[in-house]
Design a protein around this motif. Sequence first.
Motif, PDB file in Angstrom:
ATOM      1  N   UNK A   2      12.715  -7.940  -8.777  1.00 50.61           N
ATOM      2  CA  UNK A   2      13.604  -8.358  -7.693  1.00 50.61           C
ATOM      3  C   UNK A   2      13.118  -7.817  -6.353  1.00 50.61           C
ATOM      4  N   UNK A   3      13.523  -8.468  -5.302  1.00 46.87           N
ATOM      5  CA  UNK A   3      13.167  -8.029  -3.959  1.00 46.87           C
ATOM      6  C   UNK A   3      13.670  -6.611  -3.713  1.00 46.87           C
ATOM      7  N   UNK A   4      14.893  -6.331  -4.170  1.00 50.12           N
ATOM      8  CA  UNK A   4      15.462  -4.998  -4.001  1.00 50.12           C
ATOM      9  C   UNK A   4      14.612  -3.944  -4.706  1.00 50.12           C
ATOM     10  N   UNK A   5      14.244  -4.206  -5.937  1.00 53.09           N
ATOM     11  CA  UNK A   5      13.437  -3.256  -6.705  1.00 53.09           C
ATOM     12  C   UNK A   5      12.044  -3.104  -6.078  1.00 53.09           C
ATOM     13  N   UNK A   6      11.493  -4.189  -5.592  1.00 54.09           N
ATOM     14  CA  UNK A   6      10.193  -4.127  -4.914  1.00 54.09           C
ATOM     15  C   UNK A   6      10.262  -3.228  -3.690  1.00 54.09           C
ATOM     16  N   UNK A   7      11.357  -3.343  -2.937  1.00 53.45           N
ATOM     17  CA  UNK A   7      11.520  -2.503  -1.743  1.00 53.45           C
ATOM     18  C   UNK A   7      11.649  -1.036  -2.128  1.00 53.45           C
ATOM     19  N   UNK A   8      12.389  -0.753  -3.198  1.00 53.56           N
ATOM     20  CA  UNK A   8      12.513   0.634  -3.659  1.00 53.56           C
ATOM     21  C   UNK A   8      11.150   1.189  -4.064  1.00 53.56           C
ATOM     22  N   UNK A   9      10.398   0.386  -4.796  1.00 53.36           N
ATOM     23  CA  UNK A   9       9.083   0.822  -5.249  1.00 53.36           C
ATOM     24  C   UNK A   9       8.153   1.060  -4.072  1.00 53.36           C
ATOM     25  N   UNK A  10       8.175   0.178  -3.105  1.00 46.99           N
ATOM     26  CA  UNK A  10       7.336   0.342  -1.913  1.00 46.99           C
ATOM     27  C   UNK A  10       7.743   1.593  -1.134  1.00 46.99           C
ATOM     28  N   UNK A  11       9.034   1.811  -1.010  1.00 48.58           N
ATOM     29  CA  UNK A  11       9.524   3.003  -0.311  1.00 48.58           C
ATOM     30  C   UNK A  11       9.043   4.272  -1.008  1.00 48.58           C
ATOM     31  N   UNK A  12       9.129   4.286  -2.341  1.00 43.86           N
ATOM     32  CA  UNK A  12       8.692   5.459  -3.101  1.00 43.86           C
ATOM     33  C   UNK A  12       7.193   5.674  -2.945  1.00 43.86           C
ATOM     34  N   UNK A  13       6.416   4.604  -2.996  1.00 44.57           N
ATOM     35  CA  UNK A  13       4.964   4.718  -2.849  1.00 44.57           C
ATOM     36  C   UNK A  13       4.593   5.288  -1.484  1.00 44.57           C
ATOM     37  N   UNK A  14       5.241   4.808  -0.435  1.00 43.14           N
ATOM     38  CA  UNK A  14       4.972   5.311   0.913  1.00 43.14           C
ATOM     39  C   UNK A  14       5.370   6.775   1.039  1.00 43.14           C
ATOM     40  N   UNK A  15       6.528   7.109   0.498  1.00 43.36           N
ATOM     41  CA  UNK A  15       7.003   8.489   0.545  1.00 43.36           C
ATOM     42  C   UNK A  15       6.047   9.410  -0.205  1.00 43.36           C
ATOM     43  N   UNK A  16       5.629   9.008  -1.396  1.00 46.04           N
ATOM     44  CA  UNK A  16       4.716   9.828  -2.188  1.00 46.04           C
ATOM     45  C   UNK A  16       3.373  10.022  -1.487  1.00 46.04           C
ATOM     46  N   UNK A  17       2.916   8.988  -0.794  1.00 43.58           N
ATOM     47  CA  UNK A  17       1.668   9.106  -0.031  1.00 43.58           C
ATOM     48  C   UNK A  17       1.817  10.143   1.085  1.00 43.58           C
ATOM     49  N   UNK A  18       2.918  10.078   1.798  1.00 47.85           N
ATOM     50  CA  UNK A  18       3.163  11.052   2.875  1.00 47.85           C
ATOM     51  C   UNK A  18       3.333  12.462   2.320  1.00 47.85           C
ATOM     52  N   UNK A  19       4.023  12.570   1.192  1.00 45.95           N
ATOM     53  CA  UNK A  19       4.221  13.876   0.573  1.00 45.95           C
ATOM     54  C   UNK A  19       2.888  14.458   0.124  1.00 45.95           C
ATOM     55  N   UNK A  20       2.033  13.644  -0.434  1.00 47.31           N
ATOM     56  CA  UNK A  20       0.703  14.114  -0.852  1.00 47.31           C
ATOM     57  C   UNK A  20      -0.077  14.635   0.346  1.00 47.31           C
ATOM     58  N   UNK A  21      -0.029  13.907   1.448  1.00 46.53           N
ATOM     59  CA  UNK A  21      -0.731  14.347   2.663  1.00 46.53           C
ATOM     60  C   UNK A  21      -0.168  15.673   3.172  1.00 46.53           C
ATOM     61  N   UNK A  22       1.150  15.814   3.141  1.00 50.57           N
ATOM     62  CA  UNK A  22       1.772  17.056   3.588  1.00 50.57           C
ATOM     63  C   UNK A  22       1.372  18.208   2.680  1.00 50.57           C
ATOM     64  N   UNK A  23       1.370  17.977   1.374  1.00 51.25           N
ATOM     65  CA  UNK A  23       1.004  19.034   0.434  1.00 51.25           C
ATOM     66  C   UNK A  23      -0.456  19.451   0.612  1.00 51.25           C
ATOM     67  N   UNK A  24      -1.327  18.489   0.896  1.00 48.51           N
ATOM     68  CA  UNK A  24      -2.722  18.818   1.167  1.00 48.51           C
ATOM     69  C   UNK A  24      -2.837  19.655   2.441  1.00 48.51           C
TER      70      UNK A  24
END
Length: 68
Positions: A2-24
Amino acid sequence: MSTFKERLLEEKEQLDERLTKLMLFQQSDAFDGIAPIQMTILNIQANAMATYSQCLLERLAWLGPETK
């Protein structure tokens, strides 16, 4: 998916990418060069981002696998 689930997944992917950069950054020599208060704030931010990521993961799991 669903579009809603796709948006949640995209949000999580972006957040995880930023979190990885911060942790590095937290593991870098540059992190040791910033003001102690900034270190503290960034540590709090990283913890909040990890909690947020876990919340998104739980929401995605709750939605279950996509059926066709």
